[in-house]
Design a protein around this motif. Structure first.
Motif, PDB file in Angstrom:
ATOM      1  N   ASP A 212      -3.574   8.189   3.137  1.00 36.98           N
ATOM      2  CA  ASP A 212      -2.776   9.134   2.352  1.00 36.98           C
ATOM      3  C   ASP A 212      -1.592   8.433   1.687  1.00 36.98           C
ATOM      4  OD1 ASP A 212      -4.439  11.245   2.929  1.00 36.98           O
ATOM      5  OD2 ASP A 212      -3.203  12.031   4.563  1.00 36.98           O
ATOM      6  N   ALA A 215      -2.841   6.676  -1.248  1.00 33.75           N
ATOM      7  CA  ALA A 215      -3.168   7.639  -2.300  1.00 33.75           C
ATOM      8  C   ALA A 215      -1.941   8.045  -3.100  1.00 33.75           C
ATOM      9  CB  ALA A 215      -3.829   8.873  -1.695  1.00 33.75           C
ATOM     10  N   ASP A 219      -3.383   7.710  -6.701  1.00 33.80           N
ATOM     11  CA  ASP A 219      -3.991   8.935  -7.227  1.00 33.80           C
ATOM     12  C   ASP A 219      -3.853   9.069  -8.744  1.00 33.80           C
ATOM     13  OD1 ASP A 219      -5.089   9.838  -4.934  1.00 33.80           O
ATOM     14  OD2 ASP A 219      -3.619  11.402  -4.520  1.00 33.80           O
ATOM     15  N   GLU A 220      -2.774   8.541  -9.312  1.00 38.04           N
ATOM     16  CA  GLU A 220      -2.568   8.650 -10.755  1.00 38.04           C
ATOM     17  C   GLU A 220      -3.022   7.409 -11.510  1.00 38.04           C
ATOM     18  OE1 GLU A 220       1.643   9.521 -10.751  1.00 38.04           O
ATOM     19  OE2 GLU A 220       1.235  11.636 -11.159  1.00 38.04           O
ATOM     20  N   ARG A 224      -8.217   3.269 -10.036  1.00 36.57           N
ATOM     21  CA  ARG A 224      -8.440   3.554  -8.614  1.00 36.57           C
ATOM     22  C   ARG A 224      -8.439   2.297  -7.741  1.00 36.57           C
ATOM     23  NH1 ARG A 224      -7.234   7.947  -9.877  1.00 36.57           N
ATOM     24  NH2 ARG A 224      -8.326   9.917  -9.503  1.00 36.57           N
TER      25      ARG A 224
END
Length: 262
Positions: A212, A215, A219-220, A224
């Motif tokens: 997490d 991430a 995430d943005e 990736r």
């Protein structure tokens, strides 16, 4: 592709790890004379051996504490004297503490100003006369994707590195007629020790799992993935070369597509 950097003289600060290290190695691989600056003498000496192995036989280490402004000009002058000039300056600094606005003390602001912004002011004042004497040069400042889009809990970095972009823009206008090109590089999440520190800080501050916390930073990012520092170094070498001769006053995003504004 030969970038024509053989024999050019470069100084890279905060070079002992991460993007500074990758940039120094990229310049060395192109045959530049590279001076690496930092506080850890042992790590710098090991890096010098790596630089010599890839092509920079004249590589040297410079002990430099960016927060001690009185030492910066003498250090720059020593490099220029050893190399016979100074053509390339990559102004890299360590990252300031992360945190939200109300969690960051005034003392932390003062520390960051003296460790992030003012050293690049002082170093620029020191390197410019050498570039003027040589008839040109390249100055590059390492900033952050935070100058393109605000990063959460990074108020010190977002704020002070925007000031660095303003500094670069001003210098680019003042010195372009002397063939001194000045640009900013704005990295997103790269696989560096600094990124690891930020991931751990996110885990501890927000109670996140490792995945997490990663991430939060990915995430943005359309790609990736975390960037390869070697790719960052390749852009530094290109801008430092004659192929960067008409690029100045820019803030170039290297962020896997994270900053989406035009």
């Amino acid at each position: 592709m030969d970038l024509g950097l053989k024999g050019k003289c470069a100084l890279v600060t905060a070079a002992s790890r991460g993007l500074g290290r990758a940039s120094a190695l990229a310049l060395a691989a192109e045959g530049a004379k590279v001076a690496v600056a930092g506080r850890d003498a042992k790590v710098l000496d090991e890096l010098v051996q790596e630089l010599r192995a890839v092509g920079a036989s004249d590589a040297m280490a410079v002990r430099m504490d960016l927060a001690r402004h009185e030492t910066l000009r003498p250090s720059v002058d020593a490099v220029a004297e050893k190399f016979g000039g100074l053509d390339i300056f990559l102004g890299n600094t360590g990252g300031p503490a992360s945190g939200s606005f109300l969690s960051v003390s005034r003392e932390a602001w003062e520390t960051a100003i003296h460790e992030i912004l003012l050293p690049l002011v002082d170093l620029s004042r020191a390197v410019l006369p050498h570039m003027q004497a040589a008839g040109g040069g390249r100055i590059m400042f390492v900033t952050t994707v935070g100058v393109k889009m605000v990063q959460p809990n990074m108020v010190l970095s977002d704020s002070l590195r925007l000031a660095i972009v303003g500094l670069a823009k001003s210098l680019s206008i003042e010195f372009a007629h002397e063939n001194i090109m000045v640009n900013c590089l704005c990295p997103g999440p790269f696989a560096t020790d600094r990124m690891e520190d930020l991931i751990v800080a996110s885990m501890e501050r927000d109670g996140l799992s490792r995945s997490d916390a990663e991430a939060v930073w990915l995430d943005e990012v359309p790609a990736r993935k975390f960037g390869d520092p070697g790719d960052f170094g390749a852009i530094v070498a290109t801008l430092a070369s004659s192929r960067g001769g008409f690029i100045t006053g820019t803030a170039i995003a290297l962020d896997g597509g994270k900053s989406r504004a035009y």
